[in-house]
Write a protein that holds these residues in place. Structure first.
Motif, PDB file in Angstrom:
ATOM      1  N   PHE A 148       0.826  -1.216   0.000  1.00 25.54           N
ATOM      2  CA  PHE A 148       0.000   0.000   0.000  1.00 25.54           C
ATOM      3  C   PHE A 148       0.854   1.256   0.000  1.00 25.54           C
ATOM      4  N   ILE A 149       1.943   1.225   0.761  1.00 27.96           N
ATOM      5  CA  ILE A 149       2.867   2.360   0.723  1.00 27.96           C
ATOM      6  C   ILE A 149       3.315   2.593  -0.713  1.00 27.96           C
ATOM      7  N   ARG A 150       3.746   1.509  -1.350  1.00 32.58           N
ATOM      8  CA  ARG A 150       4.283   1.663  -2.691  1.00 32.58           C
ATOM      9  C   ARG A 150       3.217   2.109  -3.681  1.00 32.58           C
ATOM     10  N   ILE A 208      18.675  -9.602   6.816  1.00 30.67           N
ATOM     11  CA  ILE A 208      17.887 -10.429   7.729  1.00 30.67           C
ATOM     12  C   ILE A 208      16.907 -11.320   6.983  1.00 30.67           C
ATOM     13  N   ILE A 209      16.073 -10.720   6.148  1.00 26.38           N
ATOM     14  CA  ILE A 209      15.016 -11.522   5.522  1.00 26.38           C
ATOM     15  C   ILE A 209      15.634 -12.573   4.612  1.00 26.38           C
ATOM     16  N   LEU A 210      16.628 -12.180   3.814  1.00 24.99           N
ATOM     17  CA  LEU A 210      17.277 -13.191   2.973  1.00 24.99           C
ATOM     18  C   LEU A 210      17.908 -14.270   3.835  1.00 24.99           C
ATOM     19  N   GLY A 240       9.109  -2.855  -8.465  1.00 23.34           N
ATOM     20  CA  GLY A 240       9.982  -3.785  -7.764  1.00 23.34           C
ATOM     21  C   GLY A 240       9.275  -4.446  -6.595  1.00 23.34           C
ATOM     22  N   ALA A 241       8.516  -3.663  -5.838  1.00 27.99           N
ATOM     23  CA  ALA A 241       7.834  -4.220  -4.664  1.00 27.99           C
ATOM     24  C   ALA A 241       6.874  -5.324  -5.088  1.00 27.99           C
ATOM     25  N   PHE A 242       6.216  -5.119  -6.216  1.00 26.01           N
ATOM     26  CA  PHE A 242       5.290  -6.174  -6.647  1.00 26.01           C
ATOM     27  C   PHE A 242       6.041  -7.395  -7.168  1.00 26.01           C
ATOM     28  N   VAL A 243       7.234  -7.148  -7.695  1.00 25.92           N
ATOM     29  CA  VAL A 243       8.048  -8.302  -8.079  1.00 25.92           C
ATOM     30  C   VAL A 243       8.422  -9.102  -6.826  1.00 25.92           C
ATOM     31  N   ILE A 244       8.781  -8.387  -5.750  1.00 27.90           N
ATOM     32  CA  ILE A 244       9.056  -9.109  -4.496  1.00 27.90           C
ATOM     33  C   ILE A 244       7.833  -9.921  -4.099  1.00 27.90           C
ATOM     34  N   ALA A 245       6.666  -9.290  -4.210  1.00 22.05           N
ATOM     35  CA  ALA A 245       5.446  -9.993  -3.804  1.00 22.05           C
ATOM     36  C   ALA A 245       5.286 -11.281  -4.611  1.00 22.05           C
ATOM     37  N   ILE A 246       5.599 -11.204  -5.908  1.00 20.58           N
ATOM     38  CA  ILE A 246       5.513 -12.425  -6.713  1.00 20.58           C
ATOM     39  C   ILE A 246       6.496 -13.459  -6.187  1.00 20.58           C
ATOM     40  N   HIS A 297       3.620  -0.830   9.291  1.00 21.79           N
ATOM     41  CA  HIS A 297       4.580  -1.594   8.490  1.00 21.79           C
ATOM     42  C   HIS A 297       5.908  -1.739   9.242  1.00 21.79           C
ATOM     43  N   GLY A 298       6.420  -0.625   9.738  1.00 21.22           N
ATOM     44  CA  GLY A 298       7.692  -0.673  10.448  1.00 21.22           C
ATOM     45  C   GLY A 298       7.595  -1.507  11.714  1.00 21.22           C
ATOM     46  N   VAL A 299       6.563  -1.246  12.507  1.00 17.54           N
ATOM     47  CA  VAL A 299       6.420  -1.957  13.776  1.00 17.54           C
ATOM     48  C   VAL A 299       6.221  -3.442  13.528  1.00 17.54           C
ATOM     49  N   THR A 300       5.356  -3.763  12.581  1.00 19.15           N
ATOM     50  CA  THR A 300       5.088  -5.171  12.303  1.00 19.15           C
ATOM     51  C   THR A 300       6.349  -5.874  11.839  1.00 19.15           C
ATOM     52  N   MET A 301       7.023  -5.274  10.878  1.00 22.30           N
ATOM     53  CA  MET A 301       8.190  -5.942  10.309  1.00 22.30           C
ATOM     54  C   MET A 301       9.295  -6.121  11.342  1.00 22.30           C
ATOM     55  N   ILE A 302       9.525  -5.119  12.163  1.00 24.95           N
ATOM     56  CA  ILE A 302      10.620  -5.224  13.131  1.00 24.95           C
ATOM     57  C   ILE A 302      10.243  -6.156  14.280  1.00 24.95           C
ATOM     58  N   PRO A 342      16.700   2.077  -6.215  1.00 26.40           N
ATOM     59  CA  PRO A 342      16.349   3.444  -6.602  1.00 26.40           C
ATOM     60  C   PRO A 342      16.151   4.385  -5.426  1.00 26.40           C
ATOM     61  N   MET A 343      15.875   3.818  -4.247  1.00 29.46           N
ATOM     62  CA  MET A 343      15.644   4.708  -3.107  1.00 29.46           C
ATOM     63  C   MET A 343      16.919   5.446  -2.712  1.00 29.46           C
ATOM     64  N   HIS A 344      18.094   4.848  -2.998  1.00 27.13           N
ATOM     65  CA  HIS A 344      19.322   5.599  -2.762  1.00 27.13           C
ATOM     66  C   HIS A 344      19.280   6.889  -3.558  1.00 27.13           C
ATOM     67  N   ILE A 359      18.194  -4.859   6.266  1.00 30.12           N
ATOM     68  CA  ILE A 359      17.135  -5.672   6.867  1.00 30.12           C
ATOM     69  C   ILE A 359      16.626  -6.712   5.888  1.00 30.12           C
ATOM     70  N   PHE A 360      16.254  -6.275   4.704  1.00 27.78           N
ATOM     71  CA  PHE A 360      15.765  -7.279   3.751  1.00 27.78           C
ATOM     72  C   PHE A 360      16.947  -8.076   3.209  1.00 27.78           C
ATOM     73  N   GLY A 361      17.982  -7.352   2.796  1.00 29.03           N
ATOM     74  CA  GLY A 361      19.131  -8.024   2.205  1.00 29.03           C
ATOM     75  C   GLY A 361      19.939  -8.805   3.218  1.00 29.03           C
ATOM     76  N   ILE A 375      18.096   6.819   3.688  1.00 29.78           N
ATOM     77  CA  ILE A 375      18.069   6.011   4.914  1.00 29.78           C
ATOM     78  C   ILE A 375      17.172   4.801   4.703  1.00 29.78           C
ATOM     79  N   VAL A 376      16.025   5.046   4.089  1.00 33.73           N
ATOM     80  CA  VAL A 376      15.106   3.932   3.841  1.00 33.73           C
ATOM     81  C   VAL A 376      15.816   2.859   3.012  1.00 33.73           C
ATOM     82  N   ALA A 377      16.605   3.308   2.038  1.00 39.36           N
ATOM     83  CA  ALA A 377      17.359   2.347   1.238  1.00 39.36           C
ATOM     84  C   ALA A 377      18.357   1.592   2.105  1.00 39.36           C
TER      85      ALA A 377
HETATM   86  C1  HEA Z   1      11.939  -6.289   8.744  1.00 43.95           C
HETATM   87  C2  HEA Z   1      11.820  -5.101   8.340  1.00 43.95           C
HETATM   88  C3  HEA Z   1      11.240  -4.635   7.035  1.00 43.95           C
HETATM   89  C4  HEA Z   1      10.932  -5.298   5.863  1.00 43.95           C
HETATM   90  C5  HEA Z   1      11.092  -6.757   5.546  1.00 43.95           C
HETATM   91  C6  HEA Z   1      10.401  -4.326   4.968  1.00 43.95           C
HETATM   92  C7  HEA Z   1       9.961  -4.630   3.683  1.00 43.95           C
HETATM   93  C8  HEA Z   1       9.496  -3.664   2.787  1.00 43.95           C
HETATM   94  N1  HEA Z   1       9.404  -2.318   3.002  1.00 43.95           N
HETATM   95 FE1  HEA Z   1       9.794  -1.369   4.737  1.00 43.95          FE
HETATM   96  N2  HEA Z   1      10.177  -0.404   6.464  1.00 43.95           N
HETATM   97  C9  HEA Z   1      10.656  -0.949   7.615  1.00 43.95           C
HETATM   98  C10 HEA Z   1      11.029  -2.270   7.802  1.00 43.95           C
HETATM   99  C11 HEA Z   1      10.884  -3.249   6.836  1.00 43.95           C
HETATM  100  N3  HEA Z   1      10.383  -3.096   5.573  1.00 43.95           N
HETATM  101  C12 HEA Z   1      10.776   0.045   8.648  1.00 43.95           C
HETATM  102  C13 HEA Z   1      11.277  -0.160  10.074  1.00 43.95           C
HETATM  103  C14 HEA Z   1      10.331   1.234   8.081  1.00 43.95           C
HETATM  104  C15 HEA Z   1      10.257   2.612   8.745  1.00 43.95           C
HETATM  105  C16 HEA Z   1       8.877   2.877   9.209  1.00 43.95           C
HETATM  106  C17 HEA Z   1       8.789   4.250   9.772  1.00 43.95           C
HETATM  107  O1  HEA Z   1       9.212   5.203   9.098  1.00 43.95           O
HETATM  108  O2  HEA Z   1       8.298   4.370  10.891  1.00 43.95           O
HETATM  109  C18 HEA Z   1       9.981   0.931   6.722  1.00 43.95           C
HETATM  110  C19 HEA Z   1       9.530   1.879   5.814  1.00 43.95           C
HETATM  111  C20 HEA Z   1       9.279   1.625   4.475  1.00 43.95           C
HETATM  112  C21 HEA Z   1       9.047   2.626   3.499  1.00 43.95           C
HETATM  113  C22 HEA Z   1       9.082   4.126   3.738  1.00 43.95           C
HETATM  114  C23 HEA Z   1       7.777   4.665   4.102  1.00 43.95           C
HETATM  115  C24 HEA Z   1       7.892   6.112   4.372  1.00 43.95           C
HETATM  116  O3  HEA Z   1       8.889   6.547   4.946  1.00 43.95           O
HETATM  117  O4  HEA Z   1       6.975   6.842   3.996  1.00 43.95           O
HETATM  118  C25 HEA Z   1       8.821   1.988   2.318  1.00 43.95           C
HETATM  119  C26 HEA Z   1       8.539   2.681   1.039  1.00 43.95           C
HETATM  120  O5  HEA Z   1       8.625   2.157   0.020  1.00 43.95           O
HETATM  121  C27 HEA Z   1       8.923   0.579   2.564  1.00 43.95           C
HETATM  122  C28 HEA Z   1       8.758  -0.417   1.606  1.00 43.95           C
HETATM  123  C29 HEA Z   1       8.964  -1.763   1.854  1.00 43.95           C
HETATM  124  C30 HEA Z   1       8.739  -2.772   0.852  1.00 43.95           C
HETATM  125  C31 HEA Z   1       8.257  -2.548  -0.540  1.00 43.95           C
HETATM  126  C32 HEA Z   1       9.064  -3.970   1.454  1.00 43.95           C
HETATM  127  C33 HEA Z   1       8.997  -5.313   0.784  1.00 43.95           C
HETATM  128  O6  HEA Z   1      10.243  -5.908   0.860  1.00 43.95           O
HETATM  129  C34 HEA Z   1       7.921  -6.154   1.358  1.00 43.95           C
HETATM  130  C35 HEA Z   1       7.882  -7.467   0.637  1.00 43.95           C
HETATM  131  C36 HEA Z   1       6.821  -8.354   1.149  1.00 43.95           C
HETATM  132  C37 HEA Z   1       5.700  -8.591   0.498  1.00 43.95           C
HETATM  133  C38 HEA Z   1       5.428  -7.907  -0.765  1.00 43.95           C
HETATM  134  C39 HEA Z   1       4.713  -9.520   1.100  1.00 43.95           C
HETATM  135  C40 HEA Z   1       4.119 -10.447   0.122  1.00 43.95           C
HETATM  136  C41 HEA Z   1       2.677 -10.226   0.105  1.00 43.95           C
HETATM  137  C42 HEA Z   1       1.850 -10.975  -0.603  1.00 43.95           C
HETATM  138  C43 HEA Z   1       2.320 -12.130  -1.375  1.00 43.95           C
HETATM  139  C44 HEA Z   1       0.429 -10.641  -0.669  1.00 43.95           C
HETATM  140  C45 HEA Z   1      -0.168 -10.234   0.650  1.00 43.95           C
HETATM  141  C46 HEA Z   1      -1.149 -11.209   1.066  1.00 43.95           C
HETATM  142  C47 HEA Z   1      -1.858 -11.237   2.189  1.00 43.95           C
HETATM  143  C48 HEA Z   1      -1.869 -10.146   3.225  1.00 43.95           C
HETATM  144  C49 HEA Z   1      -2.693 -12.422   2.471  1.00 43.95           C
HETATM  145  N4  HEA Z   1       9.222   0.391   3.886  1.00 43.95           N
END
Ligand code: HEA
Ligand code: HEA
Ligand code: CUA
Ligand SMILES: [Cu+2]
Lengths: 207, 682, 422, 130
Positions: free
Chosen positions: B73-75, B424-426, B498-504, B98-103, B466-468, B420-422, B412-414
């Motif tokens: 949704f962010i993307r 921890i998740i990997l 790219g995010a949707f490619v990750i989802a795939i 998103h941040g809280v859940t992922m961390i 690209p976020m860099h 984290i993704f590159g 920073i996000v990059a």
């Molecule tokens: C473990 C940590 C972690 C992980 C894995 C991710 C993964 C991703 N993050 Fe993460 N992100 C954070 C931790 C993480 N993030 C943190 C801490 C912040 C800061 C928050 C803040 O500012 O407070 C942040 C912020 C953040 C931003 C900045 C938002 C902003 O500042 O406005 C963005 C923007 O693109 C982004 C994108 C993504 C994307 C595209 C992924 C992708 O890699 C996700 C890939 C996963 C999927 C795509 C899931 C697959 C889904 C499906 C297959 C379908 C879904 C189905 C059902 C629900 C049934 N993240």
């Protein structure tokens, strides 16, 4: 939480008389020390918050000098300090197999702890009537948080001591379980040393 | 061992307290222990570290989908300028969640899954030191996670959701500026998951220190065990700090305290310090387990021992130490003095040294090896490569003057998505593929596994690379949208694709799990055997899936990589040769005489009590009081509970056939039910 | 299988890497139309920062290439063909295939501990030098200090021409910070509610505006022009819409602008649309907005005799050109932009809307009010229903409330009145 | 298969690396004399410690009152901290048996303690002095 941890033992090592561990130390005692290491950070944080905020009050606000009653707090501090002595007596009694002595000292420790908590309750009400509430100012919030957390720890300690006391009465605290008392004792002493620090820094430091 | 009524002149009640003979009978009717491993109950009341590990993993995977959906949704919102997919208010809630859940609900518990499952196995132990406490940690974590997640639904879709960002700076987190209950959910929910982490860290520290098998000295422990141990120490000392911060926040929000009330003279920087004193060690809490996993995978598929074992351990310890002295690098622009900025800037830079040691030792392990690029190996090498990118951008942040240009931008996000993704998740996904056969008894399909890896890797780089650029071009983070004339449109669109490619890729991974499970079931193939990858550490020395009792007999360890050394030796010419077939070395899991702790009701009940207290604090103190009653009751239930169920007479003799006791792919245990036997009941 | 010609290996991997890098370089170097870019600084500080970080980017790039190159090289050099794992056959290698079992090498370990250490030590020296150099403010003829106040979700600038921030400012502007070119302008950054961050990327890095604290910062522009900025510390609902602009003028232009800002507004002649607008404004708007000369403290619920209000929580003085704290003790902003010279700005409402349609590069800043075509539609829409144009929470004193009670005529008149404010 | 020596016996680490195969430490209660019946100090020792604690407390409280205020705040704070630390370590060493118990406890606890002091000191001083 401490007693839930302490209570874990026999689920995995029914032969508890002989510690079957790599270090030779029982799991429960090690866990308590690990936990106390963590508590240092908790109380350290609360104390820092207090020190940071105690002076952040307006010139007409109620401050430490307006409310503290050092003679009173000194007495209750002394009471808590002495409860540590009764606590070691309890530990050493059960270690020698003196179950009755253990009971007496457990009860004494709990009683001294209760006196301390009662003193704290009295102190809080007195401060409140002098105009220092939890929400009055930063000093109030920080003071009540810090001492309140400590009071909560003492209260939990009292509950654990009472539980031990009742167990002992019902015969469930034989000499072989001396370590349980020792572990609760560690917790109790820790709470005491936290108060040693609080008493000095919060009450006695020149404001 | 079980002593039934009357066998001992037992006093009225019996207690599961330390030290002393076990006097087992049934105190009050309610304090019995649940029976064996049947169906869903066997999961709810289990105290088996392996099942708890699997549940951690399943929960984390679920939350990963939630957090990933939020990311999508962010993307979507940011794909184009002036985006209007979700409004600003919702956007703030979405990125915060998103941040809280992922961390807190993905990266931490997924590491906890591996810690729970593998740590006892790697040190040759029967279980963790406190099995019931371990179960409690999980339920407590789940309670916190559900409470946090429910904030998205309660009181309307995204109406009461935390919206202060994951580090939730004061005073924006005060009632004044965020009047709805969202931030209460944040404070209470994280407090609860914090309790879970703290309890489990104590448990695992004691486990590693105390439960090692014969000969397993500290420097014979696998690197994963080491990294997990360091992680637990970091948790042990970091959690109380955020506990304090969250208490202050709760007091402010719920009971009008003044800690962050600037009008009363408070300084908002206090929150920042407390949060980051926790927050920076936290990022190493997240990454060290992944480092450990990589350190297991690379040697296995290089057919070489880990290069520089002692340096790997030492650098892990060094990272753990140094992690405490750098927190203010998150505060370079927040107004701390120039000396503080200088000190923290320099201290931060040097963390690159021990981390670099790790990277280079992995490369050293690969050098001269016979590299087999299986799926786990792909993920592990992916970590080496991708984490380095994130680490290097981290070093550029540590240059304080230039961080004033970078902080709070997408640069920073990059950075943190690369680490984290590159990292921890990997790493965790690699571990998932690596240990899957150990946990479930069959392999994941390699073809799908590799394909998913490449899709994820490519998508990942297209999302965050690209976020860099965006960041350096001045795009701020946490903005709900941007103007068309700011020049951010192109790379944002790339990132969204790219995010949707990750989802795939993630979908492919899930499909792989489903398909492999199905195929394995249908074909009725046998379990893979103890050691499908020809690996090195002790967990591979017992049958797959791991029998409930872990090892048939106590293992005596004589060196590092014990299992490998039992399989291989050297001939006269110094060539490595097979010393014994795996089947001879490994245990077959047939020993049924191992004593197992009975399941228990209380961990989950206690977790429920905490959940009630949580909601009670937010909505109604009476509810909290009810929760406290439940909590106290279950603590006493816990203490008074007998160590074994007296009804289950002959518990020991009866043995524990593991069957397929470890569930199926989706780990919810429902289809596993049929295959499970009621092993404990006599 | 593993014996691929190394040349080919290197070529292909280099191609991939080079392609990626080329793409990135193109994207960065062709840095036009990125008004917020940190890569093309115009201010002294921005430039010094870039000069510090650019070589470090290169060092990082070298490390990047070494590590990625090593990964790829090891991959190709040492890989053995895969086998199928899922076919029921387990065990990946034939038993006799073992590489040499190397456990480590101490000299290597020391080397790759020391080399990065030395590298970072050098970097840290440059960092510290730059850090303290950036602390200095270059002296100039101007004594001026600008107090920058962030609030949800716009910026206020209080100009203290004598440099004394303890007394009332000489005049107040909003959202657009006008500075003379070539001199260091010291800023004193504050906040009225939550934490914000002041950031004009082309001029200098950012600095947080923290309530209860006052932070020194400085900006300088080496060329005249308009530079965009964005609040970068998350500050609630409309954080993304909290932007700002810095405008650098020549010394003479700046003096002209400054002298104009100090003047008060004139009361429109009675009977005109402007005057009708003023009447609406006094009733509907002046409870929050001040227009020096034509609004009264009474409009803001204050005592007309005891004007002006004490609004500043940081100092003891009474600000003449003040916004009002509606609720001083809770520290919610509630203050609104001073509109006395609204028409001299190029943008409004946190600089998210253009005030003039054809402004762009064509009209010099000082001539906006004369030559520009007012962006009427946006301004009217804003006045009629601001929260619809920019997310706000006016009920909680955050942002401008909707004025949907106004008739179309009222709106026209108010705009007419506002157009006189130059 | 030819004569095979167990590999673990000659996985000697590369030259100079600290021996990875340290002698088995586990199951030898190396850190600790035994599992619980360590020499308990006598009750009389506890009483002596308690008396010391009481005296220290009395002196601490004494500093609070007018008599010593002439010494200046810094001197008083230094004294108070010294006495506080002394009390702290008396309780920890004797009542909590750290003096007699396994060193691992001491290490764990002191690590937490020092970490807490260091981190929070840095935080508090950073606000004011740097
Ligand atoms: C473990 C940590 C972690 C992980 C894995 C991710 C993964 C991703 N993050 Fe993460 N992100 C954070 C931790 C993480 N993030 C943190 C801490 C912040 C800061 C928050 C803040 O500012 O407070 C942040 C912020 C953040 C931003 C900045 C938002 C902003 O500042 O406005 C963005 C923007 O693109 C982004 C994108 C993504 C994307 C595209 C992924 C992708 O890699 C996700 C890939 C996963 C999927 C795509 C899931 C697959 C889904 C499906 C297959 C379908 C879904 C189905 C059902 C629900 C049934 N993240
Ligand atoms: C897994 C998590 C993780 C890890 C491991 C790291 C690792 C590092 N991080 Fe990162 N960081 C985060 C997660 C992480 N970070 C998150 C989540 C945030 C944002 C929080 C938020 O604001 O929401 C953040 C933010 C962040 C900031 C604040 C930026 C800002 O907001 O202004 C800084 C500043 O210094 C920083 C620095 C570093 C450094 C120096 C490392 C180092 O440990 C990296 C070391 C590694 C290498 C350098 C690569 C390998 C080394 C070599 C190959 C040797 C040779 C190298 C050299 C000689 C340079 N990080
Ligand atoms: Cu103001 Cu973000
Ligand atoms: Cu950090």
């Amino acid at each position: 939480m401490a007693d839930t941890m302490a209570a874990e033992a026999t689920t995995h090592s029914p032969h508890a008389e002989e510690h079957h561990t790599s270090t030779g130390i029982s799991n429960e005692k090690l866990a308590m020390w690990v936990f106390l290491g963590s508590e240092c950070l908790l109380f350290g944080g609360l104390l820092s918050v207090y020190m940071f905020n105690k002076g952040r009050i307006g010139p007409t606000d109620v401050g430490p000098n307006d409310v503290f009653d050092i003679p009173f707090t000194s007495v209750s501090s002394f009471v808590l300090l002495m409860s540590s002595l009764t606590m070691v007596f309890a530990v050493s009694a059960i270690a020698r197999g003196n179950l009755r002595g253990n009971r007496i000292w457990l009860a004494a420790t709990a009683a001294l702890g209760a006196i301390f908590v009662a003193g704290q309750v009295y102190e809080f009400t007195a401060f409140y009537s002098e105009g220092l509430g939890f929400t009055t100012n930063l000093f109030g919030s920080a003071f009540y948080s810090l001492t309140g957390f400590h009071g909560a720890h003492v209260t939990i300690g009292i509950i654990m001591l009472m539980t031990l006391f009742v167990m002992s009465l019902r015969g469930n605290l034989p000499q072989q379980r001396a370590e349980t008392v020792e572990i609760i004792g560690l917790y109790w002493h820790f709470v005491d040393i936290v108060w040693i620090v609080i008493f000095t820094i919060v009450y006695l430091f020149p404001q | 061992m079980t002593v039934t009524d009357g066998a001992i002149t037992a006093p009225e009640e019996t207690l599961a307290l330390p030290a002393g003979p076990v006097i087992a009978n049934r105190p009050l009717g309610v304090f019995t222990r649940p029976q064996g491993n049947e169906g869903w109950k066997s999961w709810l009341f289990t105290v088996d570290h392996k099942r708890i590990g699997v549940m951690y993993g399943a929960a984390a995977m679920f939350f990963f989908l939630v957090g990933g959906a939020e990311a999508l949704f962010i993307r979507l919102q940011l794909a184009t300028p002036d985006g209007s997919v979700i409004g600003a208010g919702t956007y703030n809630g979405v990125f915060t969640m998103h941040g809280v859940t992922m961390i807190f609900l993905v990266a931490m518990p997924m590491a906890a899954a591996f810690a729970n499952y593998l740590l006892p196995l790697q040190i040759g132990a029967r279980d963790v030191a406190f099995p019931r406490l371990n179960a409690f940690s999980f339920w407590c974590f789940l309670a916190g996670g559900l409470l946090l997640t429910s904030s998205m639904l309660i009181g309307g879709w995204f109406q009461n959701v935390p919206d202060g960002g994951w580090f939730n700076y004061a005073p924006n987190s005060g009632v004044l500026f965020s009047p709805h209950k969202g931030i209460d959910f944040y404070a209470v929910g994280l407090q609860i998951t914090g309790i879970a982490s703290l309890v489990s860290s104590i448990n695992l520290i004691v486990t590693v220190l105390n439960m090692r098998t014969k000969g397993m000295s500290l420097f014979r422990m696998p690197v994963l065990t080491w990294m997990l141990l360091i992680t637990q120490f970091l948790l042990l000392f970091a959690i109380p700090v955020i506990t304090v911060a969250l208490f202050l926040l709760m007091f402010d929000r719920l009971w009008d305290a003044n800690f962050f009330n600037v009008a009363a003279g408070a300084d908002p920087l206090l929150w920042q310090h407390l949060f980051w004193i926790f927050g920076h060690p936290e990022v190493y809490i997240l990454v060290l387990p992944a480092f450990g996993i990589v350190s297991e995978i690379i040697p296995t598929f290089s057919r070489k021992p880990l290069f520089g074992y002692h340096f790997m351990v030492a650098s892990g310890i060094a990272i753990g130490f140094m992690g405490w002295g750098v927190w203010a690098h998150h505060m370079f622009t927040s107004g701390i003095g120039p000396l503080a900025v200088a000190a923290f800037s320099v201290s931060t830079m040097f963390i690159a040294v021990p981390t670099g040691v790790k990277i280079l030792n992995w490369l050293g392990t690969m050098y001269g090896g016979r590299l087999r690029f299986t799926t786990p190996m792909l993920y592990a090498v992916g970590v080496v490569s991708m984490f380095t990118i994130g680490g290097l951008s981290g070093v550029t942040h540590s240059i304080a003057p230039s961080d004033t240009q970078q902080t709070d931008t997408y640069y920073i996000v990059a950075h943190f998505h690369y680490v984290i993704f590159g990292g921890i998740i990997l790493g965790l996904f690699g571990g998932l593929h690596f240990w899957w056969p150990k946990i479930f008894g069959y392999m994941l399909d390699e073809g799908w596994g590799k394909a998913a890896f490449w899709v994820i890797l490519i998508g990942f780089n297209f999302t965050f690379g690209p976020m860099h650029i965006l960041g350096l071009q001045g795009m701020s983070r946490r903005i709900a949208t941007y103007r068309a004339d700011e020049g951010f449109a192109f790379w944002n669109m790339v990132a969204t694709i790219g995010a949707f490619v990750i989802a795939i890729g993630v979908a492919m991974l899930l499909w792989n799990i489903y398909k492999s499970t199905r195929d394995w079931r249908r074909a009725g193939r046998p379990d893979v055997g103890p050691d499908p990858w020809d690996a090195r550490a002790l967990e591979w020395m017992t049958a797959s899936p791991t029998p409930e009792h872990n090892f048939d007999s106590e293992i005596e360890v004589e060196g590092l990589d014990e299992f490998w050394h039992r399989k291989y030796g050297k001939d006269e010419t110094g060539r490595v040769v097979r010393a014994a077939p795996t089947s001879e070395v490994a245990h077959d899991g047939s020993n049924t005489k191992v004593h197992l702790p009975s399941p228990s009701y209380w961990p989950i009940v206690l977790g429920g009590g905490i959940l009630l207290v949580g909601y009670g604090l937010i909505y109604n103190l009476w509810l909290a009081a009810a929760g406290v009653v439940l909590l106290v009751a279950s603590i006493y239930g816990w203490i008074l509970e007998p160590p074994d169920d007296p009804e289950a007479a002959g518990h020991d003799e009866d043995g524990h056939d593991d069957g397929d006791g470890h569930g199926d792919a989706d780990s919810n245990g429902d289809s596993a039910e049929a295959e499970e036997e009621a092993a404990t009941v006599g | 299988m593993s014996k691929r010609p190394m040349a080919l290996v290197w070529l292909s991997s280099l191609l991939v890497i080079a392609g990626t890098i080329a793409l990135i370089v193109v994207a960065i170097v062709v840095d036009d139309n990125h008004p917020l870019s940190t890569l093309s600084p115009v201010g002294r500080h921005g430039r010094e920062i870039a000069e510090l970080i650019n070589p470090i980017f290169i060092v990082a790039g070298v490390v990047f290439f070494l590590v990625q190159g090593a990964v790829l090289a090891l991959w190709w050099r040492f890989r053995v063909a895969g086998s199928d794992a899922g076919d029921g056959e387990f065990g990946y290698y034939e038993d006799d295939e073992f590489p040499e079992q190397v456990h480590g090498n101490n000299r290597l370990e020391v080397a790759w501990t020391l080399i990065p250490t030395v590298l970072l030590a050098v970097i840290s020296v440059f960092t510290l030098i730059a850090l303290f150099a950036l602390e200095d403010v270059e002296a100039s003829d101007e004594d001026m200090v600008v107090t920058v106040i962030g609030q949800q979700w716009w910026w206020e600038y209080q100009y203290h021409l004598d440099g004394n921030t303890d007394t009332a400012p000489d005049f107040v502007a909003a959202n657009e910070l006008v500075i003379p070119v070539g001199v260091d302008v010291p800023l004193d950054i504050k906040s009225r509610d939550v934490i914000h961050a002041f950031w004009i990327p082309k001029l200098n890095g950012k600095k947080d505006a923290v309530p209860g604290r006052s932070h020194d910062w400085v900006i300088q522009a080496e060329e005249t022009g308009t530079f965009r900025g964005q609040c970068t510390e998350f500050c609630g609902l409309s954080h993304g819409y909290m932007k700002m602009v810095a405008v650098a003028l020549t010394a003479e232009e700046f003096a002209e602008w400054r002298d104009n800002q100090i003047t008060a507004a004139d009361m429109p002649e009675e009977g005109t649309a402007e005057h009708a607008g003023w009447e609406v404004f006094s009733q509907q708007c002046a409870s929050c907005h001040v227009v020096n000369g034509v609004t009264s403290p009474a409009n803001r619920g204050g005592d007309p005799e005891s004007a002006p209000d004490n609004w500043d929580i940081y100092g003891e003085f009474n600000g003449v050109y003040a916004g009002t704290y509606l609720e001083t003790d809770t520290l919610v902003a509630g203050a609104a932009p001073n509109l006395t010279h609204l028409m001299t700005r190029g943008t409004f409402a946190g600089s998210i809307f253009d005030l003039y349609l054809n402004a762009g590069a064509h009209i010099p800043y000082l001539e906006l009010a004369e030559k520009g075509t007012l962006n009427r539609g946006e301004l009217e829409a804003w006045i009629y229903n601001a929260p619809e144009r920019k997310p706000a929470d006016a009920d909680n004193l955050r942002g401008m409330p909707a004025r949907t009670g106004l008739s179309p005529d009222d709106v026209d008149n108010v705009v007419a009145f506002l157009s006189t404010l130059d | 298969m030819a004569t095979v020596t167990h590999e673990s016996s000659d996985t000697a680490p590369a030259a100079g690396e600290p021996a990875s195969e340290t002698p088995p430490a586990a199951h030898t209660p190396d850190e600790h004399a035994s599992g619980g019946d360590h020499a308990h100090p006598s009750d009389w020792l506890y009483v002596k410690v308690a008396i010391a604690l009481a005296l220290l407390t009395a002196f601490e409280v004494f500093t609070y009152f007018e008599t010593v205020h002439g010494w200046g705040d810094t001197a008083i704070i230094v004294m108070l901290v010294a006495m506080m630390l002394l009390k702290f370590f008396l309780v920890v060493a004797f009542f909590m048996h750290l003096k007699f118990d396994a060193p691992i406890f001491w290490r764990l606890f002191v690590f937490g303690l020092i970490l807490a002091m260091a981190v929070y000191m840095v935080m508090l001083t950073a606000f004011r002095y740097w």
